[in-house]
Design a protein around this motif. Structure first.
Motif, mmCIF file in Angstrom:
data_model
loop_
_atom_site.group_PDB
_atom_site.id
_atom_site.type_symbol
_atom_site.label_atom_id
_atom_site.label_comp_id
_atom_site.label_asym_id
_atom_site.label_seq_id
_atom_site.Cartn_x
_atom_site.Cartn_y
_atom_site.Cartn_z
ATOM 1 N N LYS A 1 0.838 -1.209 0.000
ATOM 2 C CA LYS A 1 0.000 0.000 0.000
ATOM 3 C C LYS A 1 0.868 1.252 0.000
ATOM 4 O O LYS A 1 0.570 2.259 0.653
ATOM 5 C CB LYS A 1 -0.983 -0.014 1.172
ATOM 6 N N PHE A 2 1.995 1.171 -0.762
ATOM 7 C CA PHE A 2 2.918 2.285 -0.964
ATOM 8 C C PHE A 2 3.699 2.653 0.297
ATOM 9 O O PHE A 2 4.302 3.717 0.359
ATOM 10 C CB PHE A 2 2.180 3.521 -1.496
ATOM 11 N N LYS A 3 3.715 1.769 1.300
ATOM 12 C CA LYS A 3 4.404 2.081 2.553
ATOM 13 C C LYS A 3 5.458 1.024 2.866
ATOM 14 O O LYS A 3 5.462 -0.061 2.299
ATOM 15 C CB LYS A 3 3.394 2.165 3.703
ATOM 16 N N ASP A 4 6.346 1.364 3.815
ATOM 17 C CA ASP A 4 7.330 0.428 4.360
ATOM 18 C C ASP A 4 8.141 -0.298 3.287
ATOM 19 O O ASP A 4 8.088 -1.525 3.170
ATOM 20 C CB ASP A 4 6.639 -0.606 5.259
ATOM 21 N N PRO A 5 8.916 0.441 2.488
ATOM 22 C CA PRO A 5 9.735 -0.215 1.469
ATOM 23 C C PRO A 5 10.733 -1.206 2.076
ATOM 24 O O PRO A 5 11.437 -0.884 3.030
ATOM 25 C CB PRO A 5 10.457 0.950 0.775
ATOM 26 N N LYS A 6 10.750 -2.410 1.523
ATOM 27 C CA LYS A 6 11.639 -3.469 2.005
ATOM 28 C C LYS A 6 12.680 -3.767 0.930
ATOM 29 O O LYS A 6 12.341 -4.042 -0.218
ATOM 30 C CB LYS A 6 10.825 -4.732 2.301
ATOM 31 N N TYR A 7 13.946 -3.706 1.312
ATOM 32 C CA TYR A 7 15.028 -3.978 0.361
ATOM 33 C C TYR A 7 15.017 -5.448 -0.043
ATOM 34 O O TYR A 7 14.967 -6.337 0.807
ATOM 35 C CB TYR A 7 16.384 -3.632 0.992
ATOM 36 N N VAL A 8 15.036 -5.690 -1.352
ATOM 37 C CA VAL A 8 14.988 -7.079 -1.822
ATOM 38 C C VAL A 8 16.108 -7.423 -2.808
ATOM 39 O O VAL A 8 16.132 -8.536 -3.337
ATOM 40 C CB VAL A 8 13.619 -7.410 -2.463
ATOM 41 N N GLY A 9 17.045 -6.482 -3.062
ATOM 42 C CA GLY A 9 18.154 -6.852 -3.928
ATOM 43 C C GLY A 9 18.625 -5.738 -4.846
ATOM 44 O O GLY A 9 18.302 -4.563 -4.676
ATOM 45 N N ASP A 10 19.405 -6.146 -5.827
ATOM 46 C CA ASP A 10 20.024 -5.231 -6.783
ATOM 47 C C ASP A 10 19.209 -5.218 -8.074
ATOM 48 O O ASP A 10 18.971 -6.271 -8.668
ATOM 49 C CB ASP A 10 21.452 -5.699 -7.074
ATOM 50 N N PRO A 11 18.754 -4.048 -8.540
ATOM 51 C CA PRO A 11 17.923 -4.008 -9.746
ATOM 52 C C PRO A 11 18.611 -4.544 -10.997
ATOM 53 O O PRO A 11 17.960 -5.144 -11.856
ATOM 54 C CB PRO A 11 17.568 -2.521 -9.893
ATOM 55 N N ILE A 12 19.926 -4.357 -11.100
ATOM 56 C CA ILE A 12 20.637 -4.857 -12.281
ATOM 57 C C ILE A 12 20.583 -6.388 -12.331
ATOM 58 O O ILE A 12 20.367 -6.984 -13.392
ATOM 59 C CB ILE A 12 22.105 -4.380 -12.294
ATOM 60 N N ASN A 13 20.756 -7.030 -11.197
ATOM 61 C CA ASN A 13 20.661 -8.495 -11.162
ATOM 62 C C ASN A 13 19.263 -8.954 -11.560
ATOM 63 O O ASN A 13 19.107 -9.966 -12.265
ATOM 64 C CB ASN A 13 20.990 -9.017 -9.761
ATOM 65 N N ALA A 14 18.241 -8.221 -11.100
ATOM 66 C CA ALA A 14 16.863 -8.561 -11.470
ATOM 67 C C ALA A 14 16.669 -8.436 -12.975
ATOM 68 O O ALA A 14 16.045 -9.298 -13.608
ATOM 69 C CB ALA A 14 15.886 -7.660 -10.726
ATOM 70 N N VAL A 15 17.205 -7.373 -13.568
ATOM 71 C CA VAL A 15 17.093 -7.183 -15.019
ATOM 72 C C VAL A 15 17.740 -8.347 -15.763
ATOM 73 O O VAL A 15 17.191 -8.864 -16.752
ATOM 74 C CB VAL A 15 17.729 -5.842 -15.449
ATOM 75 N N LYS A 16 18.902 -8.785 -15.304
ATOM 76 C CA LYS A 16 19.588 -9.909 -15.961
ATOM 77 C C LYS A 16 18.727 -11.168 -15.953
ATOM 78 O O LYS A 16 18.663 -11.892 -16.952
ATOM 79 C CB LYS A 16 20.923 -10.177 -15.249
#
Length: 259
Positions: free
Chosen positions: A22-37
């Motif tokens: 609901k647009f709140k409490d951002p949780k870190y889940v990794g590196d965006p470049i790795n996700a793109v790969k």
């Protein structure tokens, strides 16, 4: 011919990949470049990347990050976050990005949509409408700045105006359903799909591939975007970038369109 698209949506904060509820409490889940790969390997239809810091903090887009993402990405890429001028949009496209998304800046100055369409082409202008249901009834207001500012404008009214001014695509993002993984608001999507002629992409609520199939079955040719579904796996939401394989995706779309 336009066909249904299944689109991962990545949220970036402080350079890292995050997820919200609901647009709140951002949780870190990794590196965006790795996700793109990984999404490259899985042959995703398209990719949306949104920097959720830029507009709120009033800073320009991070062009270095955008360039790095565009160089790595082998699918159509849509970037949003901090874009306030047609010149910025032109610079982003010059880095290899196919579409530029705007939200708050468009709501503050709707003529920006026309300016961008003239600068980079209508097909590259995406207007994102973050919507939240009013307390009474089925009417939705458009919100900006990560769901903290209510424009008090009804979303269909804004979508129609954006189309008239030169938007090439509308993304509707349900704040109420963001990160909950309990299914899309199909009635909301249908209403938008029936109100504009330009391509529509929907976001907010995907908890399974069946949720995506239901949207395609009910609404036809739309883009169906998801964040949590393609970042988390299993009942305990372990971080695992995933996406349906090509055969599974094609069969799912064909089956949904036949119903």
């Amino acid at each position: 011919m336009l066909r249904p698209r299944i689109i991962p949506c990545l949220l970036v904060k402080d350079g890292g990949l995050v997820k919200t509820v609901k647009f709140k409490d951002p949780k870190y889940v990794g590196d965006p470049i790795n996700a793109v790969k990984i999404f490259n390997e899985k042959r995703a239809d398209e990719l949306i990347v949104v920097d959720i810091d830029a507009t709120v903090n009033g800073v320009e887009p991070n062009y270095k990050m955008i360039s790095n993402l565009a160089m790595e990405c082998r699918m159509p890429l849509c970037y949003g976050g901090g874009v306030r001028t047609a010149a910025q949009a032109k610079k982003i496209v010059s880095l290899g990005v196919e579409k530029v998304a705007i939200s708050a800046a468009a709501l503050e100055n709707m003529s920006l949509i026309t300016q961008m369409a003239e600068e980079i082409g209508r097909q590259s202008v995406v207007v994102v409408l973050d919507v939240k249901k009013r307390l009474l009834g089925r009417t939705f207001d458009v919100w900006t700045h990560n769901g903290t500012k209510n424009t008090k404008r009804e979303f269909i009214e804004v979508a129609k105006e954006a189309e008239q001014l030169g938007a090439g695509e509308i993304v509707v993002n349900s704040i109420d359903d963001d990160g909950k993984m309990s299914g899309y608001d199909v009635a909301l999507i249908k209403k938008l799909r029936e109100s504009v002629k330009i391509p529509v992409t929907v976001l907010g609520g995907a908890g399974s591939l069946d949720d995506i199939s239901k949207v395609i079955e009910e609404c036809g040719t739309v883009g169906v975007a998801a964040g949590s579904l393609f970042v988390f796996k299993g009942p305990y939401k372990a971080v695992l970038i995933n996406y349906p394989d090509l055969r599974q995706k094609d069969e799912m779309i064909k089956s949904a369109l036949r119903r």
